[in-house]
Design a protein around this motif. Structure first.
Motif, PDB file in Angstrom:
ATOM      1  N   GLU A  11       3.510  84.046 -27.500  1.00  8.71           N
ATOM      2  CA  GLU A  11       4.864  83.475 -27.528  1.00  8.71           C
ATOM      3  C   GLU A  11       5.712  84.064 -28.665  1.00  8.71           C
ATOM      4  OE1 GLU A  11       7.223  79.160 -27.780  1.00  8.71           O
ATOM      5  OE2 GLU A  11       5.027  79.176 -27.895  1.00  8.71           O
ATOM      6  N   GLY A  12       5.069  84.398 -29.777  1.00  6.78           N
ATOM      7  CA  GLY A  12       5.798  84.970 -30.928  1.00  6.78           C
ATOM      8  C   GLY A  12       6.605  86.217 -30.579  1.00  6.78           C
ATOM      9  N   ARG A  42      13.779  78.879 -23.921  1.00  9.14           N
ATOM     10  CA  ARG A  42      13.824  78.266 -25.255  1.00  9.14           C
ATOM     11  C   ARG A  42      14.110  79.332 -26.307  1.00  9.14           C
ATOM     12  NH1 ARG A  42       8.518  75.152 -26.220  1.00  9.14           N
ATOM     13  NH2 ARG A  42       9.214  74.028 -24.380  1.00  9.14           N
ATOM     14  N   ALA A  43      13.503  80.516 -26.157  1.00  7.76           N
ATOM     15  CA  ALA A  43      13.723  81.613 -27.106  1.00  7.76           C
ATOM     16  C   ALA A  43      15.158  82.132 -27.013  1.00  7.76           C
ATOM     17  CB  ALA A  43      12.725  82.742 -26.865  1.00  7.76           C
ATOM     18  N   LEU A  83       8.548  86.638 -28.263  1.00  4.04           N
ATOM     19  CA  LEU A  83       9.894  86.239 -27.840  1.00  4.04           C
ATOM     20  C   LEU A  83      10.816  86.014 -29.042  1.00  4.04           C
ATOM     21  CD1 LEU A  83       8.796  83.572 -25.171  1.00  4.04           C
ATOM     22  CD2 LEU A  83       9.262  86.013 -24.780  1.00  4.04           C
ATOM     23  N   TYR A  84      10.220  85.895 -30.219  1.00  6.49           N
ATOM     24  CA  TYR A  84      11.007  85.593 -31.423  1.00  6.49           C
ATOM     25  C   TYR A  84      11.089  86.756 -32.404  1.00  6.49           C
ATOM     26  CZ  TYR A  84      10.973  80.866 -29.636  1.00  6.49           C
ATOM     27  OH  TYR A  84      11.148  79.770 -28.820  1.00  6.49           O
ATOM     28  N   HIS A  85      10.348  87.840 -32.173  1.00  9.57           N
ATOM     29  CA  HIS A  85      10.457  89.000 -33.062  1.00  9.57           C
ATOM     30  C   HIS A  85      11.692  89.775 -32.630  1.00  9.57           C
ATOM     31  CE1 HIS A  85       5.797  88.836 -33.554  1.00  9.57           C
ATOM     32  NE2 HIS A  85       6.418  87.940 -34.279  1.00  9.57           N
ATOM     33  N   GLN A  86      12.773  89.623 -33.396  1.00  9.38           N
ATOM     34  CA  GLN A  86      14.034  90.203 -32.944  1.00  9.38           C
ATOM     35  C   GLN A  86      14.110  91.695 -33.237  1.00  9.38           C
ATOM     36  OE1 GLN A  86      17.628  87.942 -33.755  1.00  9.38           O
ATOM     37  NE2 GLN A  86      18.840  89.823 -33.596  1.00  9.38           N
ATOM     38  N   ARG A  94       2.337  79.104 -28.572  1.00  7.28           N
ATOM     39  CA  ARG A  94       1.901  79.040 -29.972  1.00  7.28           C
ATOM     40  C   ARG A  94       1.039  77.820 -30.231  1.00  7.28           C
ATOM     41  NH1 ARG A  94       7.476  80.874 -33.022  1.00  7.28           N
ATOM     42  NH2 ARG A  94       8.490  79.450 -31.571  1.00  7.28           N
ATOM     43  N   ALA A 153      17.369  79.815 -28.862  1.00 11.13           N
ATOM     44  CA  ALA A 153      17.183  79.939 -30.316  1.00 11.13           C
ATOM     45  C   ALA A 153      18.002  81.110 -30.895  1.00 11.13           C
ATOM     46  CB  ALA A 153      15.709  80.108 -30.656  1.00 11.13           C
ATOM     47  N   LEU A 154      18.410  82.038 -30.036  1.00  8.62           N
ATOM     48  CA  LEU A 154      19.183  83.200 -30.516  1.00  8.62           C
ATOM     49  C   LEU A 154      20.604  82.808 -30.932  1.00  8.62           C
ATOM     50  CD1 LEU A 154      18.355  86.093 -28.030  1.00  8.62           C
ATOM     51  CD2 LEU A 154      18.065  86.155 -30.507  1.00  8.62           C
TER      52      LEU A 154
END
Length: 285
Positions: free
Chosen positions: A180-181, A279-280, A183-186, A216, A283-284
């Motif tokens: 899942e991480g 959800r990701a 999706l958050y590593h920009q 996660r 969060a952006l």
């Protein structure tokens, strides 16, 4: 610790050691000491020992001189070929990327066409096959930066997207598992990231693609591994920072397949995976 033998380096390292052992045996059969051999070859004794202990890979010239010194000229070509195979088993990124990132993208085309079932596990980045152009350019730029090579990330990203058309061609299936991480590593700016996440929603719905996301919060049966790709059941390509390691030994391939199944069973799919992606995206903002 039997699993030490199945590290991704083992097949590459074993191949190197087999070459070194052959050289050592030739010297012993010729009844030469390390010093005598060094004199005949015109180099220093420490070099002999580095070659015999597989600390330095021999050049073709080294091998020819060694064989000549041992009166075994007829074996030189064979050992040179064996050494070349050993070295290509452990292909350094550096050597590959010096030619430019675009060529590296292009070099995969044949392997991709020949593969029916792709299995990809990635704990860190969106798998290359699902990358959009903006995201790919950001990833490839940082590769160029890190390795201090000419930055042709734009062309390389274009080549990557071009190559990725394979997911729309019949005859190939793709099973991908990410953490899942990812999706958050920009990578790239928020727009590039939003486009990438949006594309995951689309690509995840393709009939040839199975996209699993390991939440996660899941209770793990296996910790996150390094990025690896399995091409059919024949080849595993493991991506380390400094090298790409090719694993072809059946026992090692089987280990990666077993790990893949465990990772896959922790992942969520379909609507649950889409929820995590949405959800990701939220969060952006």
């Amino acid at each position: 610790m039997h699993h030490m033998a199945t590290s991704p380096f083992s097949s590459a390292q074993e191949a190197r050691e087999r070459v070194a052992r052959r050289l050592r045996d030739l010297r012993a059969d010729a009844g030469l000491t390390g010093t005598e051999l060094a004199q005949r070859c015109g180099w220093t004794h420490p070099k002999t020992s580095r070659l015999e202990n597989a600390r330095t890979p021999p050049t073709p010239d080294d091998i020819r001189r060694w064989c000549a010194a041992c009166g075994a000229d007829d074996q030189a070509d064979d050992i040179i070929a064996q050494s070349r195979d050993a070295e290509s088993a452990h292909m350094e990124w550096r050597r590959q990327v010096r030619a430019g990132l675009k060529r590296l993208q292009d070099s995969y085309v044949d392997l991709y066409q020949a593969t029916e079932l792709f299995r990809v596990y990635s704990p860190t980045l969106v798998p290359g096959l699902l990358q959009t152009e903006g995201y790919a350019a950001a990833v490839l730029s940082s590769v160029a930066e890190l390795f201090d090579i000419p930055n042709d990330a734009e062309q390389a990203a274009g080549a990557r997207v071009q190559r990725n058309q394979i997911i729309h061609q019949p005859g190939h299936r793709f099973v991908m598992v990410i953490e899942e991480g990812v999706l958050y590593h920009q990578m790239g700016d928020a727009d590039a990231m939003a486009a990438q996440l949006g594309y995951l929603l689309t690509a995840g719905a393709l009939p040839s693609v199975s996209l699993g996301i390991i939440p996660r919060t899941v209770q793990r049966t296996l910790w996150p591994q390094e990025v690896f790709h399995v091409y059919d059941d024949r080849l595993v390509s493991v991506e380390l920072l400094s090298a790409r390691v090719r694993v072809t030994q059946p026992s090692e391939v089987a280990l990666y397949l077993r790990a893949f199944e465990q990772l896959r069973s922790m992942a969520v799919y379909g609507a649950d995976a889409r929820t995590l992606i949405l959800r990701a995206i939220e969060a952006l903002n």
